[in-house]
Scaffold this motif. Structure first.
Motif, PDB file in Angstrom:
ATOM      1  N   THR A   1      -5.377   4.289 -10.219  1.00 23.92           N
ATOM      2  CA  THR A   1      -5.303   5.461  -9.270  1.00 23.92           C
ATOM      3  C   THR A   1      -6.220   6.572  -9.570  1.00 23.92           C
ATOM      4  OG1 THR A   1      -3.508   6.495 -10.367  1.00 23.92           O
ATOM      5  CG2 THR A   1      -2.824   4.621  -8.898  1.00 23.92           C
TER       6      THR A   1
ATOM      7  N   GLU B   1      -4.334   6.747  -4.272  1.00 21.70           N
ATOM      8  CA  GLU B   1      -5.125   5.561  -4.119  1.00 21.70           C
ATOM      9  C   GLU B   1      -6.019   4.934  -5.115  1.00 21.70           C
ATOM     10  OE1 GLU B   1      -6.975   6.037   0.376  1.00 21.70           O
ATOM     11  OE2 GLU B   1      -7.639   7.495  -0.923  1.00 21.70           O
TER      12      GLU B   1
ATOM     13  N   SER C   1       1.099  -1.380   0.118  1.00 23.89           N
ATOM     14  CA  SER C   1      -0.018  -0.128   0.011  1.00 23.89           C
ATOM     15  C   SER C   1       0.876   1.071   0.005  1.00 23.89           C
ATOM     16  CB  SER C   1      -0.789   0.050   1.306  1.00 23.89           C
ATOM     17  OG  SER C   1      -1.697  -1.007   1.228  1.00 23.89           O
TER      18      SER C   1
END
Length: 273
Positions: free
Chosen positions: A86, A52, A20
């Motif tokens: 993303t 993210e 992550s």
């Protein structure tokens, strides 16, 4: 909405253990975004970072909006955002407002591509929306899948279902579909568009007063049971119904059996005219 995004530059790096993105590390920059969840109301602030993935942000949006776990996709205007990209790759400009919507994920391609477990999860999310008094456990405990991932049986007996969503017509299964002993008063207009019911179809012990015109387009690999409903007539398409089962037709009206040429069709005995 005219809401200006608040942006904060953060130094991000990839965690070696979980993969992550975290603050610190290799020096890549991730902007902190404010997206706005605009459907359904009220408008809600949805924080996100440019590195993210869309899937991570979608899950946060579902939790924020109080939605179920499955069956949603994120869209900006009319464009669907793919889960693995993303936010930055999705082309979201951190310096302009971005209105995000959660939209129903279409299960039909998943059924066609034999991704039946994911398709079933999406469909259960639709069922829960239409029947908020029902639990996910009730809907899922009757699912059976084959070694190849195809749905072989779905037993929804006594789940207290009152409504079937239109998306239910996308179901494909190689075995039996049990919808008996529920509280269904009608079926979706598209019910007859189900591409495959390989086994028996049980709709008995509901409160059905009519069947949709599409019902006659069904192809049922086994028997059909409609006993103990409140049917007083059948749609014009009923004579085209394709059944392959070998049932004995207990309690059938002789005239109706002749009309559809299937002695194994189970129908209410006193209500059919």
């Amino acid at each position: 909405t005219g809401i200006k995004l608040s942006c904060v530059d953060r130094v991000m790096g990839t965690c070696g253990s979980c993969g992550s993105e975290h603050e610190g590390g290799n020096g890549s920059i991730s902007r902190e975004l404010e997206l706005w969840l605009v459907e359904p109301p009220p408008i809600r602030r949805l924080p996100a970072r440019s590195l993210e993935t869309v899937e991570v942000v979608r899950r946060r949006a579902e939790a924020m909006a109080g939605y179920g776990k499955y069956g949603w996709e994120m869209a900006i205007e009319d464009d669907l955002l793919h889960g693995r990209m993303t936010m930055d790759a999705a082309g979201i400009d951190p310096d302009v407002p971005a209105n995000v919507r959660l939209v129903h994920k279409d299960p039909r391609p998943l059924w066609r591509n034999t991704q039946h477990q994911e398709a079933a999860r999406i469909l259960m999310a639709r069922l829960l929306e239409s029947n908020p008094h029902v639990s996910l456990q009730q809907l899922s405990q009757g699912l059976e899948f084959g070694d190849d991932g195809t749905l072989t049986m779905w037993d929804l007996t006594r789940c207290q279902l009152k409504v079937l969503p239109e998306a239910f017509s996308s179901v494909r299964l190689t075995g039996d579909l049990y919808l008996n002993n529920n509280l269904l008063r009608d079926l979706p207009d598209s019910f007859g568009q189900m591409a495959q019911i390989g086994g028996d179809l049980y709709l008995d012990d509901n409160q059905l007063t009519a069947l949709p015109e599409s019902f006659g387009h069904l192809h049922v690999g086994g028997d059909l049971s409609l006993s103990r409903n409140q049917l007083s007539s059948l749609p014009a398409s009923f004579g085209s119904l394709q059944l392959v089962g070998q049932g004995q037709g207990q309690g059938c009206e002789t005239a109706m059996v002749r009309a559809v040429s299937y002695t194994h069709l189970t129908l209410p005995t006193k209500r059919i005219v």
